[in-house]
Design an enzyme around this catalytic site. Sequence first.
Site, PDB file in Angstrom:
ATOM      1  N   THR A 160      -1.733  -5.078  -5.651  1.00 14.36           N
ATOM      2  CA  THR A 160      -2.092  -3.782  -5.093  1.00 14.36           C
ATOM      3  C   THR A 160      -2.284  -2.872  -6.287  1.00 14.36           C
ATOM      4  OG1 THR A 160      -0.673  -4.133  -3.177  1.00 14.36           O
ATOM      5  CG2 THR A 160      -1.029  -1.859  -3.812  1.00 14.36           C
ATOM      6  N   VAL A 171      -0.574  -5.228   8.642  1.00 15.56           N
ATOM      7  CA  VAL A 171      -0.618  -4.075   7.735  1.00 15.56           C
ATOM      8  C   VAL A 171       0.578  -4.189   6.800  1.00 15.56           C
ATOM      9  CG1 VAL A 171      -0.431  -1.559   7.588  1.00 15.56           C
ATOM     10  CG2 VAL A 171      -1.829  -2.595   9.381  1.00 15.56           C
TER      11      VAL A 171
HETATM   12  N1  GLY Z   1       1.555  -4.729  -1.273  1.00 16.93           N
HETATM   13  C1  GLY Z   1       0.382  -4.883  -0.569  1.00 16.93           C
HETATM   14  C2  GLY Z   1       0.514  -5.557   0.711  1.00 16.93           C
HETATM   15  O1  GLY Z   1       1.419  -6.353   0.882  1.00 16.93           O
HETATM   16  O2  GLY Z   1      -0.305  -5.341   1.572  1.00 16.93           O
END
Ligand code: GLY
Length: 280
Positions: free
Chosen positions: A163, A192
């Site tokens: 991310t 999500v």
């Molecule tokens: N850290 C990003 C996700 O797991 O969507």
Amino acid sequence: MKWGVVAHGGAGSPSSLSDGPAAAAAAAGRLLGGGGGAVDAATEANRVLEDDERFNAGTGSVIRMDGVAYMDAAVMDSEEGCGAVAYLTRTRNPVLVARRVMETPHILLVADGALDFARKCGFGDYDPQTERSRSRLEKGLLDFKNGKRPEWPRNWKHYEVDTVGAVAMDARGRFAAAGSTGGTFPALRGRVGDIAMIGCGIYAGRNGAVAATGIGEEIIRKVLSLTVYRFMEEGMSPQEAVDRGISLYDRSVSVGIIAINRDGTGIASTTEMAAAALTD
Ligand code: GLY
């Protein structure tokens, strides 16, 4: 320190990609050095990383098994609140849409609603898929076909979860955090991650800002960004706080954290993580 910014390219991103977060921090630093606000700087750092197709956010986001890139992004300002989008498709810069959500009475817009809002704000149709993200999908689907699927959810190491994110402090002492992601592969439809859940992927308050990266479900379980923010409020330096946050995880779990407060910055990860800090 008068102002500062930290940017990262995701837990699991090799340090050879550090020029990405460095460019993002430099862009944010130019804003902060010119008297700009923390929230604009953190947003700008994410926009730069979303446009860098080597990272899993915006252009180059992971494509899910149904052939679509679903993106989440969030922005939080220590005084003006927060905004987020989840499951957003066909948009170049989800973080800019999250920034606009922050200006509405709402906090989180999802899926078709987020897309409608983006279009109404003037963000045009954009395909974030790249040759690299398409070939990654093909390889992932082939692995599945050949039975090489990870032992979900036990063997998270095989998941693609990086991310991008940034935290910033401006010259007026305001803090902000922002994050953006293409999520994970593989994932069930509708999944999500942590970024859109305020307090999990990002948090900013009067005493600092925190952004997390890695396996979203693991980050959500520990409300990680708020937890690390509280460590700073208890008196830990940003580096001590992120180290303590990382110590909550087994080393096999891919997680990274960045933080900032008036005393400085902190960066820690269980894996390699491209990151850069800039302060004045
Ligand atoms: N850290 C990003 C996700 O797991 O969507």
